[in-house]
Design a protein around this motif. Structure first.
Motif, PDB file in Angstrom:
ATOM      1  N   ILE A  63       0.892  -1.130  -0.102  1.00  0.00           N
ATOM      2  CA  ILE A  63       0.054  -0.025  -0.112  1.00  0.00           C
ATOM      3  C   ILE A  63       0.679   1.244  -0.184  1.00  0.00           C
ATOM      4  O   ILE A  63       1.986   1.152   0.757  1.00  0.00           O
ATOM      5  N   THR A  64       0.619   2.243  -0.516  1.00  0.00           N
ATOM      6  CA  THR A  64       1.402   3.379  -0.733  1.00  0.00           C
ATOM      7  C   THR A  64       0.758   4.531  -0.151  1.00  0.00           C
ATOM      8  O   THR A  64      -0.543   4.864  -0.296  1.00  0.00           O
ATOM      9  N   CYS A 112      -8.920  -6.666   9.319  1.00  0.00           N
ATOM     10  CA  CYS A 112      -7.843  -5.783   9.596  1.00  0.00           C
ATOM     11  C   CYS A 112      -7.590  -5.029   7.978  1.00  0.00           C
ATOM     12  O   CYS A 112      -7.094  -4.092   8.020  1.00  0.00           O
ATOM     13  N   GLU A 113      -7.663  -5.950   7.230  1.00  0.00           N
ATOM     14  CA  GLU A 113      -7.446  -5.591   5.835  1.00  0.00           C
ATOM     15  C   GLU A 113      -8.374  -4.068   5.444  1.00  0.00           C
ATOM     16  O   GLU A 113      -8.103  -3.119   4.858  1.00  0.00           O
ATOM     17  N   PRO A 116      -5.994   2.338   5.673  1.00  0.00           N
ATOM     18  CA  PRO A 116      -6.186   3.633   5.010  1.00  0.00           C
ATOM     19  C   PRO A 116      -6.348   3.817   3.597  1.00  0.00           C
ATOM     20  O   PRO A 116      -5.814   2.936   2.945  1.00  0.00           O
ATOM     21  N   GLN A 117      -6.957   4.831   3.057  1.00  0.00           N
ATOM     22  CA  GLN A 117      -6.873   5.046   1.593  1.00  0.00           C
ATOM     23  C   GLN A 117      -5.511   5.349   1.136  1.00  0.00           C
ATOM     24  O   GLN A 117      -5.080   6.300   1.829  1.00  0.00           O
ATOM     25  N   PRO A 118      -5.003   4.661   0.128  1.00  0.00           N
ATOM     26  CA  PRO A 118      -3.861   5.020  -0.276  1.00  0.00           C
ATOM     27  C   PRO A 118      -3.738   6.447  -1.045  1.00  0.00           C
ATOM     28  O   PRO A 118      -4.724   7.110  -1.350  1.00  0.00           O
ATOM     29  N   HIS A 163      -4.862   2.634  -6.045  1.00  0.00           N
ATOM     30  CA  HIS A 163      -5.933   3.226  -5.362  1.00  0.00           C
ATOM     31  C   HIS A 163      -6.536   2.258  -4.291  1.00  0.00           C
ATOM     32  O   HIS A 163      -7.160   2.270  -3.744  1.00  0.00           O
ATOM     33  N   PHE A 164      -5.787   0.849  -4.373  1.00  0.00           N
ATOM     34  CA  PHE A 164      -6.221  -0.262  -3.230  1.00  0.00           C
ATOM     35  C   PHE A 164      -4.940  -0.758  -2.787  1.00  0.00           C
ATOM     36  O   PHE A 164      -3.765  -0.756  -3.406  1.00  0.00           O
ATOM     37  N   ALA A 165      -5.034  -1.639  -1.799  1.00  0.00           N
ATOM     38  CA  ALA A 165      -3.792  -2.503  -1.192  1.00  0.00           C
ATOM     39  C   ALA A 165      -3.636  -3.605  -2.275  1.00  0.00           C
ATOM     40  O   ALA A 165      -4.732  -4.238  -2.650  1.00  0.00           O
ATOM     41  N   HIS A 166      -2.573  -4.193  -2.507  1.00  0.00           N
ATOM     42  CA  HIS A 166      -2.360  -5.225  -3.623  1.00  0.00           C
ATOM     43  C   HIS A 166      -1.316  -6.016  -3.434  1.00  0.00           C
ATOM     44  O   HIS A 166      -0.307  -5.896  -2.570  1.00  0.00           O
TER      45      HIS A 166
END
Length: 252
Positions: free
Chosen positions: A166-167, A186-187, A191-193, A199-202
């Motif tokens: 995530i960024t 937990c995922e 927070p929002q990237p 724009h999402f965790a990957h």
């Protein structure tokens, strides 16, 4: 886009080396003396410091350290325990070109307001969009057989963890962070990237589509316009009480 995909490197540090033992001793000394700065180069010297590729997990003891100096290091990773450095305000690993990502836990350093990172070396950086390594069947492994969830701190095994990239904005830099998650709950708490990045965790990988420079510039322009509008709205809200006081005075 930089099409090169870096291989995830584990077991990066020789923990039996003299350099490592000296670094661990230095961490203990900084903790014992409640020092506010951590600068291993000054303590170890160039030759020994060049043999350091990660920091000891014992940095969790550095509760009073406000500034971390890692300029020109050969570090390849930072352990999650950095998140326990509760006084950290300034973080400088500038020209540490082997640091391509950071642990999510660094975002727990709530006092960290200033940083200096060589962002061109980072996965997903907007200037070159270096590809993220695929985490599926290819986990980042820290020291030991277990790790902790990045969100709830629950101890889990590598078989239980879901690792995602995530960024986020940390200090004054936008950093790619590695999360270790124990559950979907937990995922969902991530927070929002940062705007202008995936724009999402990957999981990363060659198939991951990252924003182009043109898309990034457009998103940054929109963000600046939103910030400008917010400043104008805040200014208007501050002026309203003055106007109300004037009307009340005239009415009286």
């Amino acid at each position: 886009m930089n099409d090169r995909i870096h291989k995830i490197e584990n077991d990066v540090q020789d923990r039996n080396s003299y350099a490592w033992k000296k670094l661990c001793e230095y961490v203990d000394k900084v903790a014992y003396e409640n020092r506010e700065e951590f600068s291993p180069f000054d303590e170890l010297g160039k030759e020994l410091f060049s043999q350091i590729h990660t920091l000891p997990e014992s940095i969790s003891k550095l509760k009073k350290v406000k500034k971390v100096w890692l300029y020109g290091s050969k570090l390849k990773r930072i352990p999650p325990e950095i998140g326990q450095m509760e006084s950290l305000e300034y973080f400088d690993p500038y020209t540490s070109y082997n640091l391509h990502w950071f642990p999510y836990e660094i975002s727990n350093c709530k006092k960290l307001k200033d940083s200096r990172v060589s962002t061109r070396a980072l996965f997903g950086n907007y200037k070159n969009r270096m590809r993220f390594p695929l985490l599926t069947h290819n986990p980042v492994r820290y020291f030991g057989d277990t790790l902790k969830c990045s969100i709830c701190n629950k101890e889990i095994t590598y078989q239980q963890t879901n690792q995602l990239w995530i960024t986020l904005r940390v200090g004054t830099d936008t950093l790619p962070l590695l999360t270790n998650l124990c559950s979907k709950e937990c995922e969902d708490k991530l927070p929002q990237p940062e705007i202008g990045y995936v724009h999402f965790a990957h999981k990363g990988g060659a198939d991951l589509k990252q924003p182009t420079n043109k898309e990034w510039e457009k998103l940054m322009q929109q963000k600046q316009e939103q910030q400008k509008q917010k400043i104008q709205n805040d200014s208007t809200q501050k002026e309203e009480p003055k106007l109300l006081r004037l009307i009340r005075k005239i009415w009286e």
